[in-house]
Design an enzyme around this catalytic site. Structure first.
Site, PDB file in Angstrom:
ATOM      1  N   ALA A   1      37.254  44.287  38.827  1.00 29.33           N
ATOM      2  CA  ALA A   1      37.512  42.846  38.830  1.00 29.33           C
ATOM      3  C   ALA A   1      39.004  42.566  38.684  1.00 29.33           C
ATOM      4  CB  ALA A   1      36.752  42.187  37.685  1.00 29.33           C
TER       5      ALA A   1
ATOM      6  N   ALA B   1      40.086  42.307  35.128  1.00 30.33           N
ATOM      7  CA  ALA B   1      40.235  43.618  34.508  1.00 30.33           C
ATOM      8  C   ALA B   1      41.539  44.270  34.940  1.00 30.33           C
ATOM      9  CB  ALA B   1      39.053  44.503  34.860  1.00 30.33           C
TER      10      ALA B   1
ATOM     11  N   LEU C   1      31.749  42.025  35.086  1.00 25.33           N
ATOM     12  CA  LEU C   1      30.976  41.693  36.285  1.00 25.33           C
ATOM     13  C   LEU C   1      30.674  40.196  36.343  1.00 25.33           C
ATOM     14  CD1 LEU C   1      28.452  44.674  36.094  1.00 25.33           C
ATOM     15  CD2 LEU C   1      30.525  44.516  37.501  1.00 25.33           C
TER      16      LEU C   1
ATOM     17  N   HIS D   1      25.702  40.255  33.525  1.00 28.51           N
ATOM     18  CA  HIS D   1      26.175  40.675  32.206  1.00 28.51           C
ATOM     19  C   HIS D   1      25.063  41.250  31.333  1.00 28.51           C
ATOM     20  CE1 HIS D   1      30.013  37.956  32.300  1.00 28.51           C
ATOM     21  NE2 HIS D   1      30.047  38.963  33.142  1.00 28.51           N
TER      22      HIS D   1
ATOM     23  N   LYS E   1      32.467  36.973  28.782  1.00 26.49           N
ATOM     24  CA  LYS E   1      31.704  35.771  28.475  1.00 26.49           C
ATOM     25  C   LYS E   1      31.358  35.022  29.755  1.00 26.49           C
ATOM     26  CE  LYS E   1      35.679  35.183  26.857  1.00 26.49           C
ATOM     27  NZ  LYS E   1      36.409  35.792  27.979  1.00 26.49           N
TER      28      LYS E   1
ATOM     29  N   ARG F   1      33.088  31.685  40.375  1.00 27.10           N
ATOM     30  CA  ARG F   1      32.949  30.494  39.537  1.00 27.10           C
ATOM     31  C   ARG F   1      32.428  29.308  40.350  1.00 27.10           C
ATOM     32  NH1 ARG F   1      37.051  33.585  38.345  1.00 27.10           N
ATOM     33  NH2 ARG F   1      37.523  34.149  36.178  1.00 27.10           N
TER      34      ARG F   1
ATOM     35  N   ASP G   1      32.118  29.111  32.367  1.00 23.55           N
ATOM     36  CA  ASP G   1      33.409  29.790  32.436  1.00 23.55           C
ATOM     37  C   ASP G   1      34.340  29.377  31.304  1.00 23.55           C
ATOM     38  OD1 ASP G   1      35.384  31.481  33.601  1.00 23.55           O
ATOM     39  OD2 ASP G   1      36.319  29.745  34.525  1.00 23.55           O
TER      40      ASP G   1
END
Length: 326
Positions: A11, A14, A73, A78, A96, A165, A177
């Site tokens: 991601a 990340a 992810l 999740h 989250k 999103r 989000d």
């Protein structure tokens, strides 16, 4: 001792934030990444030389050389991959929202307890000293009894329709989000829970792009009014204000500290008295990884247990239940 980390998926978040944070954190080592793309793995290797690439998530989870897994992810994945990582014997830090509904946290809590592993939602702001300072000031009565709290977190990603999103099938939307910040931060700092909520929500293609929440929360010193705005279609804004009977606390970069702006906490009291607390150079992602490592390696208490995250998700659930379309 060092905690050896692996990441499920390459991601962008990340790559730009949590990967470098794991690499920079004391007591942590980023050793592996699960991605089918050698090119994406090469980007991570620029700051983590020697990084091992696994072609699949399952292959990374089967690696005995990995102690902890970070999961960035899409939202709808999740819970599944957190449970699979726990079953593989890993400590788990998941982005989250960790679940799509509060009741799903019970599976995570049960798996955590049975495995004796640390399992947590990556709620980095509770590790930032500005939020710890806000919590301490409120608890010490620096602003008297809280009467009102207002929060805002807005950005504009309308130019990215393929962004997860902006997609309902990946659990997108502004509330999941960033509502986790405007709701959870008040729960953390004021030690308060919602009593009554109303929500006005605007949607596009099945995801909320604007939400205005108003209601009442109950803390140790009584109830106070509360308002929050989240949006994925407005000019960027972040702010939290705690207004009490004898003073006011304002955080000007409360959520993306150091990225949105310098983290600053303003304390205003009667007679024109004010104090400014500045937190330059603080990386809350590094602090989060280090706190996670201490909890695993030294047995210290972790600042964001699953029970707290379940409470924030319960508040998110209540916002959706109170939805009124606009």
């Amino acid at each position: 001792m060092t905690l050896r980390w692996g990441i499920l998926g390459a991601a962008k978040f990340a790559l730009h934030h949590m990967g470098p944070a794991i690499h920079a954190a004391k007591g942590a080592e980023l050793v592996a990444l699960a991605t089918a793309s050698p090119d994406k793995a090469a980007e991570f290797a620029t700051f983590a030389p020697g990084l091992q690439r696994h072609d699949s998530y399952d292959a990374l989870l089967a690696d005995p050389g990995i102690d902890a897994v970070y999961i960035p992810l899409p939202n709808h994945l999740h819970l599944e991959w957190s449970l699979r990582a726990i079953a593989a014997g890993k400590h788990v830090l998941t982005e989250k929202p960790m679940t799509m509904a509060a009741a799903e946290f019970d599976q995570l809590i049960a798996a955590r307890d049975a495995s004796r592993r640390l399992v947590a939602e990556a709620y980095m702001i509770v590790h930032h000293p500005q939020w710890q300072k806000a919590r301490d000031l409120i608890a010490d009565g620096a602003i008297g009894r809280i009467e009102h709290v207002d929060t805002a977190f807005c950005y504009d990603n309308r130019a990215e329709p393929s962004n997860i999103r902006n997609r309902a099938e990946t659990g997108g939307g502004g509330i999941r989000d960033i509502g986790v910040y405007t709701y959870g931060s008040v729960r953390f700092a004021a030690q308060a829970e919602p009593v009554a909520l109303e929500a006005r929500i605007r949607r596009e293609n099945g995801v909320d792009t604007f939400a205005q929440v108003a209601g009442e929360m109950e803390g140790p010193d009584g109830s106070f009014t509360y308002s929050a705005i989240t949006s994925m279609r407005l000019f960027p804004r972040q702010e939290v204000v705690f207004q009490g009977t004898r003073g006011l606390i304002r955080l000007t970069a409360p959520f993306n500290a150091g990225l949105f702006g310098e983290a600053q906490l303003e304390l205003h009291r009667g007679g024109g008295q004010s104090e400014l607390f500045r937190y330059s150079g603080v990386n809350q992602y590094v602090l989060q990884v280090e706190a996670f490592g201490r909890a695993v390696l030294q047995g210290t208490a972790y600042g964001c247990p699953l029970e707290f995250s379940k409470g924030t998700q319960a508040m998110i659930d209540r916002v959706f239940e109170a939805e009124r379309a606009i």
